[in-house]
Structure formats: structure tokens, C-alpha cells
Enzyme design. Structure first.
Site, PDB file in Angstrom:
ATOM      1  N   ASP A  35       0.831  -1.211   0.000  1.00 51.88           N
ATOM      2  CA  ASP A  35       0.000   0.000   0.000  1.00 51.88           C
ATOM      3  C   ASP A  35       0.863   1.259   0.000  1.00 51.88           C
ATOM      4  O   ASP A  35       2.013   1.253   0.459  1.00 51.88           O
ATOM      5  CB  ASP A  35      -0.906  -0.035   1.245  1.00 51.88           C
ATOM      6  CG  ASP A  35      -2.085   0.905   1.098  1.00 51.88           C
ATOM      7  OD1 ASP A  35      -2.314   1.432  -0.011  1.00 51.88           O
ATOM      8  OD2 ASP A  35      -2.782   1.128   2.111  1.00 51.88           O
ATOM      9  N   GLY A  38       0.292   5.469  -4.340  1.00 48.64           N
ATOM     10  CA  GLY A  38      -0.254   6.764  -4.755  1.00 48.64           C
ATOM     11  C   GLY A  38       0.278   7.888  -3.880  1.00 48.64           C
ATOM     12  O   GLY A  38       0.728   8.933  -4.377  1.00 48.64           O
ATOM     13  N   ARG A  39       0.239   7.677  -2.570  1.00 45.95           N
ATOM     14  CA  ARG A  39       0.714   8.724  -1.645  1.00 45.95           C
ATOM     15  C   ARG A  39       2.206   8.991  -1.814  1.00 45.95           C
ATOM     16  O   ARG A  39       2.667  10.118  -1.750  1.00 45.95           O
ATOM     17  CB  ARG A  39       0.408   8.326  -0.188  1.00 45.95           C
ATOM     18  CG  ARG A  39      -0.990   8.722   0.237  1.00 45.95           C
ATOM     19  CD  ARG A  39      -1.378   8.046   1.506  1.00 45.95           C
ATOM     20  NE  ARG A  39      -1.685   6.635   1.271  1.00 45.95           N
ATOM     21  CZ  ARG A  39      -1.745   5.714   2.218  1.00 45.95           C
ATOM     22  NH1 ARG A  39      -1.484   6.044   3.468  1.00 45.95           N
ATOM     23  NH2 ARG A  39      -2.057   4.478   1.923  1.00 45.95           N
ATOM     24  N   HIS A  52       2.895   3.513  -8.718  1.00 43.62           N
ATOM     25  CA  HIS A  52       2.683   2.109  -9.074  1.00 43.62           C
ATOM     26  C   HIS A  52       3.897   1.558  -9.823  1.00 43.62           C
ATOM     27  O   HIS A  52       4.292   0.411  -9.638  1.00 43.62           O
ATOM     28  CB  HIS A  52       1.428   1.955  -9.934  1.00 43.62           C
ATOM     29  CG  HIS A  52       0.153   2.274  -9.191  1.00 43.62           C
ATOM     30  ND1 HIS A  52      -0.079   1.836  -7.913  1.00 43.62           N
ATOM     31  CD2 HIS A  52      -0.939   2.996  -9.551  1.00 43.62           C
ATOM     32  CE1 HIS A  52      -1.267   2.264  -7.515  1.00 43.62           C
ATOM     33  NE2 HIS A  52      -1.810   2.986  -8.478  1.00 43.62           N
ATOM     34  N   ARG A  86     -11.452   2.120  -9.302  1.00 44.45           N
ATOM     35  CA  ARG A  86     -10.533   3.268  -9.497  1.00 44.45           C
ATOM     36  C   ARG A  86     -10.728   3.881 -10.886  1.00 44.45           C
ATOM     37  O   ARG A  86     -11.296   3.237 -11.767  1.00 44.45           O
ATOM     38  CB  ARG A  86      -9.089   2.788  -9.329  1.00 44.45           C
ATOM     39  CG  ARG A  86      -8.833   2.338  -7.919  1.00 44.45           C
ATOM     40  CD  ARG A  86      -7.384   2.097  -7.668  1.00 44.45           C
ATOM     41  NE  ARG A  86      -7.204   1.801  -6.256  1.00 44.45           N
ATOM     42  CZ  ARG A  86      -6.100   2.015  -5.583  1.00 44.45           C
ATOM     43  NH1 ARG A  86      -5.042   2.511  -6.163  1.00 44.45           N
ATOM     44  NH2 ARG A  86      -6.027   1.718  -4.305  1.00 44.45           N
ATOM     45  N   LEU A 146      11.417 -20.328  -4.516  1.00 43.65           N
ATOM     46  CA  LEU A 146      10.377 -19.446  -3.970  1.00 43.65           C
ATOM     47  C   LEU A 146       9.169 -19.365  -4.903  1.00 43.65           C
ATOM     48  O   LEU A 146       9.330 -19.232  -6.116  1.00 43.65           O
ATOM     49  CB  LEU A 146      10.958 -18.041  -3.788  1.00 43.65           C
ATOM     50  CG  LEU A 146       9.940 -16.990  -3.349  1.00 43.65           C
ATOM     51  CD1 LEU A 146      10.013 -16.757  -1.859  1.00 43.65           C
ATOM     52  CD2 LEU A 146      10.138 -15.676  -4.072  1.00 43.65           C
ATOM     53  N   ARG A 203       1.902  -4.950   6.020  1.00 43.92           N
ATOM     54  CA  ARG A 203       1.168  -3.915   5.280  1.00 43.92           C
ATOM     55  C   ARG A 203       1.936  -2.609   5.385  1.00 43.92           C
ATOM     56  O   ARG A 203       2.266  -2.158   6.490  1.00 43.92           O
ATOM     57  CB  ARG A 203      -0.249  -3.723   5.816  1.00 43.92           C
ATOM     58  CG  ARG A 203      -0.987  -2.673   4.979  1.00 43.92           C
ATOM     59  CD  ARG A 203      -2.440  -2.507   5.300  1.00 43.92           C
ATOM     60  NE  ARG A 203      -3.060  -1.670   4.266  1.00 43.92           N
ATOM     61  CZ  ARG A 203      -4.302  -1.736   3.862  1.00 43.92           C
ATOM     62  NH1 ARG A 203      -5.111  -2.614   4.396  1.00 43.92           N
ATOM     63  NH2 ARG A 203      -4.752  -0.924   2.918  1.00 43.92           N
TER      64      ARG A 203
HETATM   65  C1  FPP Z   1      -2.023   0.163  -3.396  1.00 40.48           C
HETATM   66  O1  FPP Z   1      -1.462   1.434  -3.267  1.00 40.48           O
HETATM   67  C2  FPP Z   1      -1.360  -0.543  -4.488  1.00 40.48           C
HETATM   68  C3  FPP Z   1      -1.979  -1.069  -5.573  1.00 40.48           C
HETATM   69  C4  FPP Z   1      -3.435  -1.026  -5.764  1.00 40.48           C
HETATM   70  C5  FPP Z   1      -1.212  -1.697  -6.666  1.00 40.48           C
HETATM   71  C6  FPP Z   1      -0.032  -2.503  -6.253  1.00 40.48           C
HETATM   72  C7  FPP Z   1       0.672  -3.005  -7.435  1.00 40.48           C
HETATM   73  C8  FPP Z   1       2.016  -3.010  -7.584  1.00 40.48           C
HETATM   74  C9  FPP Z   1       2.938  -2.529  -6.549  1.00 40.48           C
HETATM   75  C10 FPP Z   1       2.662  -3.549  -8.835  1.00 40.48           C
HETATM   76  C11 FPP Z   1       2.441  -5.011  -9.003  1.00 40.48           C
HETATM   77  C12 FPP Z   1       3.304  -5.551 -10.030  1.00 40.48           C
HETATM   78  C13 FPP Z   1       2.971  -6.533 -10.908  1.00 40.48           C
HETATM   79  C14 FPP Z   1       3.989  -7.040 -11.822  1.00 40.48           C
HETATM   80  C15 FPP Z   1       1.614  -7.108 -10.990  1.00 40.48           C
HETATM   81  P1  FPP Z   1      -2.353   2.738  -3.476  1.00 40.48           P
HETATM   82  O2  FPP Z   1      -2.048   3.329  -4.786  1.00 40.48           O
HETATM   83  O3  FPP Z   1      -3.766   2.417  -3.185  1.00 40.48           O
HETATM   84  O4  FPP Z   1      -1.792   3.677  -2.377  1.00 40.48           O
HETATM   85  P2  FPP Z   1      -2.498   4.984  -1.791  1.00 40.48           P
HETATM   86  O5  FPP Z   1      -3.302   4.468  -0.633  1.00 40.48           O
HETATM   87  O6  FPP Z   1      -1.347   5.812  -1.394  1.00 40.48           O
HETATM   88  O7  FPP Z   1      -3.341   5.595  -2.842  1.00 40.48           O
END
Ligand code: FPP
Length: 255
Positions: A35, A38-39, A52, A86, A146, A203
């Protein structure tokens, strides 16, 4: 103490934390709610999707760090069944990440004997996303190291409802007696089967929630929360989480 899989060479300051880990008490299965992408981006004046992208790069780092100490399965919550809500552009960006990630990283994943799998409903993903993940699964299917498990289009309540429906169908068809339904059988109907339940859930980003993630499987997992956002959560932070796990006494309801 068992030796770690590979030797780092002369440790940098960042790598020192690995040496204080108890190699006999490494969690078999670590799950991560990645998580704060975005922030992390917004704090730097960048668009959310830049977070991301940075988060995607971190996937490889933490996967190799987990492999290094002998973690057997790493489940990463990459996209939930709720994330479809989203903005369209953001969803589209997330769906394209596997198309960048796998071609770039697959050789190194294979060289490290890492096996890719998915927990979720791939059939609802865009064709290009599904194909990209399925190719990676196929390319790594004989690897024995793994397991890198992406929770993609995953939601735990839906997983349990669908498990219950399949169990009920078996019972209605006379192939299963209601009295045979127990925890072990229920676990077999979860999308994570045959992976063991996570020993540790991490988390990032300071949120103190489970967010519909592996509700059944996390029953006895140790929970670790950190204020750090996922793109800035590095190997050393990962090893600190493992260290904290090793300080916990797991009692499973006993004494
Ligand atoms: C939540 O952070 C994160 C996600 C919804 C996406 C997570 C995905 C990745 C890190 C990439 C995965 C990689 C592959 C190859 C599939 P948020 O953006 O909701 O955070 P925020 O709460 O700050 O908005």
C-alpha cells in the site's frame, strides 16, 4: 543455524540486518499488502501511476530479498476485486504493469528458480494482462524455489463464497457429507491452496486494515504494519519485519 541461500559478499550497511536473523525461524509464507504507491508519488509531486511503477520495481527487490533468506512463498496483493472502482486510466496502467515486469525480470526470476503463480480470477483480466501472467506461470512452472504468488483480481469474501458454493455443490451431488467439512477441507477450496497459510502479513503505508485480503488464511498470521510506503520499503525494512516476526511468540490460542 542453516546458512542463507547465497552469500552477499561484504555487507553494506543496508545489508547488515540479514546477519542478525535466525535462519531456523524464517517464515515459510509472507504476504504483503503493498500500500501507499499513490501517496508516495503525490508526496513527490508525481502522478499516482508513477508510484505504481516504482512499486512494481520494488516487487523484484523484495522477492529476491525473501528468496535470499529462504522464504518459500511470497504473496503480493497486486489488484483487488475492489480496485476496479478506481479511475479507468489508473486501472489500465495497473493492468499493463505485468507486460513490463515479466519480460524485463523473467530471466532473473528463472535464474533464481522462482516460480510464478496467481491467486484470483484471471479470466476477468484484460486478455493482454492474463496472457502475460500465464506466460510467466508457464515459463516458471518447473522451478522449485520461492513461489511468487500475485493476488490479482482477488477478494477474500468472494473467494470464500465461491469456495462454499463449490462445497455445497459437492454435497448436493452426494460426493461430500456435511460432517466431512472441516478446516482442512475448507482450506482446499481457497484459491491459495495448496500454499500454507501466511506466517507473516506485512502492510505498508500506515493503514491498519486487512482490506478483504486472505481473511481465512490470516487467522493465525503475525501482523506487521509500517508507516513506510511500498516503493520505499526496501530489503533492510523487509529484514526488520522478519526480525520483528522472530521476536513474537506464536501461540495459536495455546499458552
Ligand atoms: C495500493 O497502493 C497498491 C496497488 C493497488 C497496486 C499494487 C501493485 C504493484 C505494486 C505492482 C504489481 C506488479 C505486478 C507485476 C503485478 P495505493 O495506490 O492504493 O496507495 P495509496 O493508498 O497511497 O493511494
Amino acid at each position: 543455524m542453516k546458512p542463507f541461500k547465497k552469500w552477499f559478499g561484504t555487507p553494506t550497511k543496508d545489508e547488515e540486518s540479514i546477519f542478525s536473523l535466525d535462519t531456523d525461524n524464517i517464515p515459510n509464507h509472507v504476504a504483503v499488502i503493498m500500500d501507499g504507491n499513490g501517496r508516495w508519488a503525490q508526496k513527490r509531486g508525481l502522478p499516482r501511476v508513477a508510484g505504481h511503477h516504482s512499486g512494481m520495481k520494488n516487487v523484484k527487490k523484495i522477492t529476491l530479498a525473501a528468496d535470499q533468506i529462504g522464504v518459500q512463498a511470497l504473496t503480493l496483493y497486486a489488484f483487488s476485486t475492489e480496485n476496479w472502482k478506481r479511475p479507468k486510466d489508473e486501472v489500465e496502467y495497473l493492468m499493463k504493469l505485468p507486460l513490463e515486469f515479466f519480460p524485463k525480470e523473467i530471466d532473473e526470476l528463472i535464474a533464481n528458480n522462482i516460480r510464478i503463480r496467481i491467486t484470483g480470477w484471471p479470466e476477468a483480466l484484460p486478455d493482454y494482462t492474463r496472457k502475460s501472467v500465464e506466460d510467466a506461470i508457464r515459463q516458471t512452472e518447473h522451478n522449485t524455489g520461492l513461489i511468487l504468488n500475485f493476488a490479482l483480481n482477488y477478494g477474500s469474501r468472494k473467494e470464500m463464497i465461491s469456495g462454499v458454493q463449490r462445497i455445497a455443490q459437492e454435497a448436493a451431488a452426494g460426493r461430500l457429507r456435511p460432517e466431512d467439512i472441516n478446516e482442512e477441507l475448507f482450506s482446499q477450496y481457497m484459491l491459495t491452496a495448496p500454499l500454507p497459510d501466511p506466517d507473516l502479513l506485512i502492510r505498508t503505508s500506515g493503514e491498519l486494515r486487512i482490506s478483504n485480503f486472505m481473511l481465512w488464511q490470516l487467522a493465525y498470521s503475525e501482523l506487521y504494519f509500517t508507516e513506510l510506503c511500498w516503493p520505499e520499503f526496501n530489503e533492510q525494512h523487509f529484514y526488520m519485519a522478519i526480525q520483528e516476526y522472530q521476536r513474537r511468540a506464536r501461540r495459536y490460542g495455546g499458552l
